[in-house]
Motif scaffolding. Structure first.
Motif, PDB file in Angstrom:
ATOM      1  N   GLY A  11       0.809  -1.212   0.000  1.00 16.75           N
ATOM      2  CA  GLY A  11       0.000   0.000   0.000  1.00 16.75           C
ATOM      3  C   GLY A  11       0.842   1.262   0.000  1.00 16.75           C
ATOM      4  N   PHE A  35       0.489   4.055  -2.790  1.00 14.41           N
ATOM      5  CA  PHE A  35      -0.187   5.312  -2.449  1.00 14.41           C
ATOM      6  C   PHE A  35       0.753   6.472  -2.141  1.00 14.41           C
ATOM      7  CE2 PHE A  35      -3.405   2.161  -0.546  1.00 14.41           C
ATOM      8  CZ  PHE A  35      -4.027   1.993  -1.786  1.00 14.41           C
ATOM      9  N   CYS A  61     -11.734  10.088   1.463  1.00 19.07           N
ATOM     10  CA  CYS A  61     -10.693   9.333   0.750  1.00 19.07           C
ATOM     11  C   CYS A  61     -10.441   7.987   1.417  1.00 19.07           C
ATOM     12  CB  CYS A  61      -9.398  10.149   0.693  1.00 19.07           C
ATOM     13  SG  CYS A  61      -9.475  11.601  -0.382  1.00 19.07           S
ATOM     14  N   ASP A  95     -11.193   4.330  -0.237  1.00 19.54           N
ATOM     15  CA  ASP A  95     -10.109   3.342  -0.307  1.00 19.54           C
ATOM     16  C   ASP A  95     -10.525   2.041   0.366  1.00 19.54           C
ATOM     17  OD1 ASP A  95      -8.538   5.102  -1.674  1.00 19.54           O
ATOM     18  OD2 ASP A  95      -7.161   5.530  -0.030  1.00 19.54           O
ATOM     19  N   SER A 100     -10.508  10.292  -6.545  1.00 20.67           N
ATOM     20  CA  SER A 100     -10.342   8.853  -6.319  1.00 20.67           C
ATOM     21  C   SER A 100     -10.963   8.064  -7.466  1.00 20.67           C
ATOM     22  CB  SER A 100     -10.989   8.450  -4.987  1.00 20.67           C
ATOM     23  OG  SER A 100     -10.328   9.054  -3.893  1.00 20.67           O
ATOM     24  N   SER A 135      -2.961   3.250   3.437  1.00 24.66           N
ATOM     25  CA  SER A 135      -3.762   4.365   2.936  1.00 24.66           C
ATOM     26  C   SER A 135      -4.018   5.393   4.029  1.00 24.66           C
ATOM     27  CB  SER A 135      -5.091   3.848   2.384  1.00 24.66           C
ATOM     28  OG  SER A 135      -5.985   4.910   2.125  1.00 24.66           O
ATOM     29  N   TRP A 173      -0.795   7.308   4.979  1.00 24.52           N
ATOM     30  CA  TRP A 173      -0.412   8.313   3.986  1.00 24.52           C
ATOM     31  C   TRP A 173      -1.327   9.526   4.053  1.00 24.52           C
ATOM     32  CZ3 TRP A 173       3.307  10.345   1.611  1.00 24.52           C
ATOM     33  CH2 TRP A 173       3.139  11.106   0.452  1.00 24.52           C
TER      34      TRP A 173
END
Length: 210
Positions: free
Chosen positions: A20, A24, A51, A55, A126, A161, A164
């Protein structure tokens, strides 16, 4: 029914987290949008939560069959690609216009869209980003290599995700004082314009590597 041992869970989770982060942790369309919203300090939690939720839905969805869907509906990938080209080009031109006009942090805050507009922007960057769909197909493909522990792999990808997005949210707050200078905003918007228009061009011409 999924049955796996604790060591298998952690192995799959760690692999998912590493995968990931590799997918990402890049300065792409979604990251640039989240960073700019964070610098404006408005609707940040709405954008981050949206977001992360998108995800999560598609990470687990990819494990349960997103790859099969794109294989059965090959035209879906092409439609998403061209919507992405138009969306990225439009936002890139908007960023270029802001860079040309200039502005300050206070000016940008006055021009911030509503919470609903920020939410739609998060969804757009996205779902209209072909790289997002490619990433999800990759996640689904790799997850099946972990057999019964594939959901642990998905949890690891989701962990990456969230990490980040948290880095973008916290980082934007740390750098906000530097953006009291109008020149800093012009530089940021110019960079965002280059990223968005570059991605749109690469997608349209097929030069964007997997």
């Amino acid at each position: 029914m999924f049955t796996f041992t604790l060591p298998a869970f952690f192995t799959a989770w760690a692999s998912g987290t590493a995968t990931g982060l590799g997918l990402f942790a890049v300065v792409g369309a979604q990251s640039a949008f989240v960073l700019r919203q964070g610098l404006m300090r408005t609707h940040v939690m709405t954008v981050l939560a949206t977001c992360a939720l998108v995800d999560a839905v598609f990470i687990f969805g990819s494990v349960w069959g997103l790859q099969r869907l794109t294989e059965q509906v090959p035209g879906l990938t092409e439609v998403i690609l061209w919507f992405g080209v138009v969306f990225l080009a439009w936002y890139g031109l908007q960023s270029a216009r802001r860079a040309w006009r200039g502005g300050s942090l206070a000016h940008c805050r006055q021009a911030v869209p509503s919470r609903g507009a920020a939410l739609l922007g998060a969804l757009g960057f996205s779902l209209l980003n072909p790289h997002f769909w490619l990433d999800m197909v990759v996640v689904g493909s790799l997850a099946h290599g972990f057999a019964d522990a594939r959901l642990a792999f998905a949890v690891g990808v989701l962990t990456a995700s969230v990490l980040w997005l948290a880095v973008l949210g916290v980082g934007s707050r740390l750098f906000a004082p530097f953006f009291s200078d109008a020149r800093a905003w012009r530089i940021l918007d110019a960079l965002i314009a280059v990223i968005m228009l570059g991605l749109a061009y690469a997608l349209a011409t097929g030069d964007l590597g997997a």
